[in-house]
Design a protein around this motif. Structure first.
Motif, mmCIF file in Angstrom:
data_model
loop_
_atom_site.group_PDB
_atom_site.id
_atom_site.type_symbol
_atom_site.label_atom_id
_atom_site.label_comp_id
_atom_site.label_asym_id
_atom_site.label_seq_id
_atom_site.Cartn_x
_atom_site.Cartn_y
_atom_site.Cartn_z
ATOM 1 N N GLY A 236 49.612 42.694 39.809
ATOM 2 C CA GLY A 236 49.842 42.282 41.183
ATOM 3 C C GLY A 236 49.205 40.936 41.472
ATOM 4 N N THR A 258 47.435 46.589 44.596
ATOM 5 C CA THR A 258 48.459 47.037 43.653
ATOM 6 C C THR A 258 48.323 46.336 42.313
ATOM 7 O OG1 THR A 258 49.976 47.419 45.505
ATOM 8 C CG2 THR A 258 50.948 47.305 43.307
ATOM 9 N N THR A 311 46.307 50.698 40.748
ATOM 10 C CA THR A 311 46.641 50.630 42.168
ATOM 11 C C THR A 311 45.759 51.626 42.903
ATOM 12 O OG1 THR A 311 48.934 49.972 41.787
ATOM 13 C CG2 THR A 311 48.444 51.045 43.889
#
Length: 809
Positions: A236, A258, A311
């Motif tokens: 991410g 994330t 995450t």
């Protein structure tokens, strides 16, 4: 300045306290037309069908289907799906179906629920099964982190419950996200579009249509297989240093992040379970840590060297919030994707005098330092915080606190911290906390890597390395994957010099909650300490003698059996046949372990010294002074000093006794002041920390100082010895108060600085026990010794070292 908190420890699990006040406040401040949890970053409820087996239905069962739009597998162990009727009554309860396994990236997960009487088609093989009977037209389904039934029955209450991962209200459901999705029936489910978008408005995200149950293998109700969409597992936007930030509290606190990349550097499968990850590509800012702890609650399945994407929700965990502890930045409720295994872990940062600053902590005038920018080049606490969760190492370091029963020890990484004469580090002032102290724990199970057993003064040779953690009992800690070897320094217990015939010897010993239930071994070891190491003093003041049934809280206050058992053990060890005096406390009024009724006790050798018994001493009667000069006497012996004074609330009252040695009276006061429990720790996030317990000890010292002054006013030549566990330092306000106007002299100050300690806490050798004498007992008449037999050793009879003074009256 900082203050250690040497209160006795319990390994009861503390509540995990997270910094969520701001999040809760924002929820209360905004009107909520429907539940509005943050859009889901992991699994979502993809489809809900409650018409199974109903009239006109083809499928035999109700079902709930989950989907995972992210690039990370979503583990479901400990999760559940739950159902509430659309218009819940006061008696309505959420139904629960527990889940297991996981949802693959881009995959589906099928939960079969209750069957109806009709239908012709079975669901595909379910990934989980339950007995929830869903309404075909109106209801609420929630995906929950936990298996305990929810209790919320309004949209606002459910929005405020952090356990809810996703929520779908259909028909006329009261509990929903945004507006409920309509159109559900005996023949129609409500489902998300293929992309599984989640805007937290059920009416926008889902629509009614034909039921399409699909399991993790892609099997559908017709027997065919669908190919789930896939999302490549890519990192991410955020890195660990973005999450850690430049202060103690993460700038992302309370947010879901994330696919955070990192390499697993340590795995903890006991206690607070989880694993550490570290970014092998650090930024250029020394204030931002590159490591973070991932809290899994269950034993992790990853291994050291795994390259992962995580995450989860960013949280600040305070291991001991009441004590003002630092926080640990964590990722909670994690979904972890393993990209590869066997990767090298980032090289550890070496902790030594070259990179641990001389200043300990910034001063916030007693306020929190959480929001202050970290300055790791200036402050030791900031240096440790800037490395939180990262691989660190110490090498060839001295052990400054022995291995304890929890398989922990302390080392010191700064060679210039002042050493004791026997290899520890000595605590000599609030402004001298000894910056190099750090705890060591073991990460691998002890069955695989036995924890080293070491005494103070030993060395851990070679490297000791692992992630830098912070825990509720020891502050900054190396969770060690690699442990150094113990180099034995040969530390042995000390033995006091015996008294001469014309010397009166008086000792003090905190025997740590002694009662008959402790068994013969503890009694024998303590007795050996009195006989061999203290050389059988003529008088011994004991602290922490418990009543005859110990911590059983049944109103028992007498301690005759406890004392007799100890006296017998001393005699068996070759010591004298001690007589004893004490006063039983009121039940439950003197603090200590509940039910234990600890008290001080005088032992004395009647062949060497006589006790002057004066009736009238009770738990609640205040002893006074009568007579003048050589006829000065107590009004009760034994007696208690002002036991009704509020200074002694929930604390031990001083026991005073009148003795006679070679025709000369000697007044002895046995003490056990209130503990340091409740003080903010030396490494507190509040700087300088508050020592709240100190207030009561100063009051206690004030009361006792006045009593000693009254004795000296009656007889300026009175021979007074005040001794015991004062639970405070020689430089503390309490001891300064006790010695005010020169009524008493604290003998520990006459020892060399490197010998001033009787207790070891968080790696600091420090003074808690004292012997003080009146002016008549001049330095040339007193020979004082702290006899180190416990505090520096892994094998201890007590956590305190005893003391003894030889006096020529």
């Amino acid at each position: 300045m900082p203050s250690p908190t040497p209160a006795r420890r319990s390994r009861r699990t503390l509540l995990r306290v997270t910094a969520t006040a701001a999040v809760a406040a924002s929820l209360l401040a905004v009107p909520l037309p429907g539940a509005s949890a943050a859009p889901s970053a992991g699994a979502v409820i993809a489809e809900v069908y409650g018409g199974g087996g109903n009239s006109g239905a083809t499928l035999k069962n109700d079902f709930i289907e989950l989907g995972n739009p992210s690039g990370a597998a979503f583990g479901l162990s400990g999760y559940s799906v739950q159902y509430l009727p659309g218009s819940p009554s006061a008696s309505s309860q959420w139904g629960v179906t527990a889940l297991s396994g996981s949802v693959a990236p881009g995959g589906r997960y099928l939960v079969a629920e209750a069957p109806g009487a009709g239908g012709t088609t079975d669901l595909p093989a379910a990934d989980a099964s339950g007995t929830l009977a869903l309404s075909a037209t109106s209801g609420t389904v929630a995906l929950v982190n936990g298996t305990t039934a929810l209790t919320c029955k309004t949209a606002a209450d459910c929005a405020a419950d952090p356990r809810i991962v996703d929520l779908v209200g259909f028909g006329t459901a009261v509990v929903r996200e945004g507006s409920p999705v309509t159109g559900a029936s005996n023949t129609a489910s409500v489902a998300r579009a293929a992309a599984l978008a989640d805007t937290d408005d059920n009416a926008k995200d889902l629509a009614a249509g034909d039921p399409t149950p699909t399991n993790t293998r892609g099997e559908s109700a017709g027997g065919g297989t669908t190919t789930p969409p896939t999302t490549p597992p890519v990192p991410g936007d955020l890195r660990i240093h973005d999450i850690q930030g430049t202060t103690r509290v993460s700038p992302k606190n309370g947010q879901t992040v994330t696919n955070v990349p990192g390499v697993v550097t340590g795995v903890r499968a006991y206690g607070t379970k989880g694993f550490w990850i570290q970014d092998p590509n650090p930024d250029a800012d020394p204030a931002t840590s590159e490591g973070v702890f991932v809290y899994t609650s269950a034993a992790p399945t990853v291994k050291v060297g795994d390259s992962v994407l995580v995450t989860g929700k960013v949280s600040e965990y305070y291991p001991n919030s009441a004590g003002g502890s630092q926080s640990v930045t964590e990722l909670t409720g994690p979904k972890t994707t393993v990209l590869s295994s066997g990767n090298p872990v980032p090289a550890p940062v070496v902790l030594d005098a070259a990179n641990i600053p001389a200043a300990y902590a910034p001063d916030a005038a007693g306020g929190s330092i959480d929001a202050l920018p970290l300055d790791p080049a200036t402050y030791a606490l900031d240096r440790y915080e800037s490395l939180e969760g990262m691989n660190v190492q110490v090498a060839d370091v001295p052990v400054v606190q022995a291995t304890d029963k929890y398989n922990e020890l302390w080392v010191d990484a700064v060679a210039t911290d002042p050493r004791t004469a026997r290899g520890g580090v000595v605590y000599l002032g609030y402004d001298q906390p000894n910056n190099g102290r750090i705890m060591v724990q073991s990460l691998p199970p002890l069955t695989q890597v036995p924890f080293p057993v070491a005494n103070v003064g030993d060395r851990l040779t070679g490297a000791t390395a692992g992630p830098l953690d912070y825990n509720q009992f020891g502050g900054y800690t190396i969770a060690a994957n690699t442990l150094g070897a113990v180099q034995d320094n040969g530390l042995t217990p000390e033995v006091a010099e015996p008294g001469k015939k014309n010397e009166l010897t008086i000792g003090t010993y905190n025997v740590e909650n002694l009662d008959p239930g402790d068994g013969p071994e503890k009694f024998a070891r303590l007795a050996q300490g009195v006989v061999t190491n203290l050389a059988s003093p003529d008088i011994v003041a004991l602290e922490e003698i418990q009543d005859d049934n110990g911590a059983v809280n049944d109103g028992t206050v007498g301690a005759a059996t406890t004392v007799r058992t100890f006296v017998d053990a001393i005699k068996a060890a070759g010591g004298p046949a001690y007589d004893w005096r004490s006063i039983d406390p009121e039940d439950g009024k003197d603090g200590g372990e509940p039910g234990g009724n600890i008290r001080q006790v005088f032992l004395f050798d009647p062949a060497r010294v006589s006790f002057t018994d004066i009736p009238g001493g009770t738990a609640t009667t205040a002893v006074d002074v009568t007579g003048k000069n050589h006829k000065t006497s107590l009004t009760a012996s034994p007696g208690r000093i002002d036991p009704g004074n509020e200074a002694w609330t929930s604390s031990r009252k001083p026991l005073v006794g009148q003795f006679e040695f070679k025709g000369k009276p000697v007044f002895v006061i046995a003490n056990h002041f209130n503990s340091k429990g409740g003080d903010q720790g030396i490494d507190s996030r509040f700087q300088a920390p508050t020592r709240s317990s100190e207030v009561q000890r100063v009051k206690q010292a004030t009361v006792e100082q006045a009593f000693v002054a009254k004795l000296l006013a009656a007889d300026p030549k009175a021979r007074i010895v005040s001794l015991g566990d004062f639970n405070d330092y020689q430089f503390s306000p309490a001891l300064q108060t006790l010695t005010k106007d020169g009524v008493l002299r604290d003998l520990v100050n006459e020892l060399p600085a490197e010998e001033r300690y009787s207790y070891v806490y968080q790696g600091n050798s420090q003074v808690l026990d004292h012997i003080l004498v009146s002016p008549a007992l001049k330095p040339e008449k007193t020979h004082y010794d702290v006899v180190h037999i416990n505090s520096e050793f892994a094998a201890q009879a007590s956590d305190h070292d005893p003391q003894v003074v030889r006096i020529k009256p």
